[in-house]
Design an enzyme around this catalytic site. Sequence first.
Site, PDB file in Angstrom:
ATOM      1  N   LYS A  85       1.021  -1.248  -0.022  1.00 41.09           N
ATOM      2  CA  LYS A  85      -0.007  -0.296   0.157  1.00 41.09           C
ATOM      3  C   LYS A  85       0.871   1.276  -0.048  1.00 41.09           C
ATOM      4  O   LYS A  85       1.902   1.303   0.676  1.00 41.09           O
ATOM      5  CB  LYS A  85      -1.044   0.005   1.065  1.00 41.09           C
ATOM      6  CG  LYS A  85      -2.059   0.977   1.325  1.00 41.09           C
ATOM      7  CD  LYS A  85      -2.798   0.524   2.697  1.00 41.09           C
ATOM      8  CE  LYS A  85      -3.775   1.785   2.992  1.00 41.09           C
ATOM      9  NZ  LYS A  85      -4.614   1.449   3.782  1.00 41.09           N
ATOM     10  N   SER A 144      -9.682   1.271   3.130  1.00 35.05           N
ATOM     11  CA  SER A 144      -8.591   2.219   2.060  1.00 35.05           C
ATOM     12  C   SER A 144      -7.407   1.704   1.396  1.00 35.05           C
ATOM     13  O   SER A 144      -6.919   2.083   0.604  1.00 35.05           O
ATOM     14  CB  SER A 144      -7.889   3.386   3.052  1.00 35.05           C
ATOM     15  OG  SER A 144      -7.200   2.880   4.053  1.00 35.05           O
ATOM     16  N   SER A 179      -9.953  -0.803   7.096  1.00 36.37           N
ATOM     17  CA  SER A 179      -9.442  -0.636   5.641  1.00 36.37           C
ATOM     18  C   SER A 179      -8.711  -1.987   5.123  1.00 36.37           C
ATOM     19  O   SER A 179      -8.213  -1.908   4.111  1.00 36.37           O
ATOM     20  CB  SER A 179      -8.343   0.290   5.914  1.00 36.37           C
ATOM     21  OG  SER A 179      -9.143   1.579   5.979  1.00 36.37           O
TER      22      SER A 179
END
Length: 537
Positions: A109, A190, A214
């Site tokens: 990420k 996310s 997330s």
Amino acid sequence: MIRSSLVLGLLAAGCLSTGSVLAAETAAPADVWASIDQLQQRMDSGALTSQALVQQFKERVARIDQSGPLLRSIIELNPDAAKQAAQLDKKRAGNKKRGPLYGIPVLLKDNIDTAGPMLTTAGSLALADHPAKRDAGLVERLHKQGALVFGKANLSEWANMRSNHASSGWSARGGQARNPYVLDRNPCGSSAGSAAAVAAGLVTVAVGSETDGSIICPAASNGLVGLKPTLGLVSRSGIIPISHNQDTAGPIARTVADAAALLSVIAGSDKRDPATAEADKHATDYTKYLDPNGLKGKRIGVVRALAGAEPNADRALEQAIALMKAQGAIIVDPVELPHLKELGEPEMTVLLYDLKHDMNAYLATRSNLKMKTLADLIAFNKREADREMPYFGQELFEQAQAKGPLTDAAYIDALAKAKRLSGPEGIDAALKANQLDALLSPSWGPAFVTDPVLGDHIVSGDPTVGGASQPAAVAGYPSITVPGNYAHDLPVGIVFFGAKWSEPTLISIAYGFEQHNMPFQQPKFLDTVGGKPQVND
């Protein structure tokens, strides 16, 4: 610009021909869908190299992610990946103690530091001037075990903590990520790109991060396994933060076995993250707990208060319960999880205070950046509003900036309340009262339609609470989502959560469920529900 440069770079390197970029996607090589264990077997036998695997993934990224269906799940590829893979291939035969991820591409990420040449930006243009000077703690562990960092995944900008009206999976750097099952649906956030890329066969496994939902939501929305570890099991050093009281990185994978293998590599203590002081006492080889009979005799409590909001999720839950009973699990239904409706207010107070404090502390570690404080980020977004805020604003940033120091009574009281109600008087109390090994609920309903104008339309449990992820997230306890079923070609997941450091139990339960449920189903890349596939896979 990033997407165009990726394709041009592959062309210039001879990785792709112009025709292959423009042509319709052909059937994917089996290697891109293989498990970690299968890939290791093929590489050990000489049938595959890490360098060849990287090449397969790069070609697939160019055809699916940056053109064709335009998933936009990856912001940036590691330009040194092929070279690093070749070096790992040369050392493979002589490395008898190599780890389970040796030579395996891992996607990170884009809030996880890498010491150049890739950037670490949380999807924001504000941090795009210089790369980090040092790898994040978990990246150091990946390198030590011979894993290969493949690239940086798109995400909800600033991990979805900039605005209440954000569209998950959107960032100024990466654009709007899409769900590979149905392209007009959202991958959730996310860790949107981390999940979408794994589901689309663009990488074997990915690392996401979670403050609240997330990892669990994007994994569930993309038909994957997502494991949010106990707070302090995995180092957060070098990860762009929201809250040191809830943030943690964790695996996103197509199988429980792959998630367990990745967790085995990244778990452990790190002097740069005081929260991990006890991690080495608990970190282990989590693949030891991959028991196909892992459900037998386990006492699992159903939290009905986290169901009942979405019929497809409820059906998946009932089917899961029936399967678990058939495999010898003892289902306690219903189980009361106290204080569910009391967590939201203290949690948000803590997150806002922590965001200001933790962001300023993180930016101090990136001394080569122009941005030094949260106030600088707010000012940047105002100056660059056309690029940074075309759809939604930054009211959460501004609310956080208005907060005082962590010595404020309001913060201290909210933190104590949130931890007490979610942990000792919440999850722990429910487990003890019913002698349970784990708690169970739907993860989320099927993926919602992406809406940049109004933001996310998430349906998850009781709308007055934060959803299935919230209790474990606030407490800092582990949770794991696994695919339950599908509805209208969209995945629907179920989530198990339990006591602090209970990863072995949760992995055993999740694996036992997975082995008797349907396997991972490759996405069809439909243009809309009931529509036509956009990829020939």
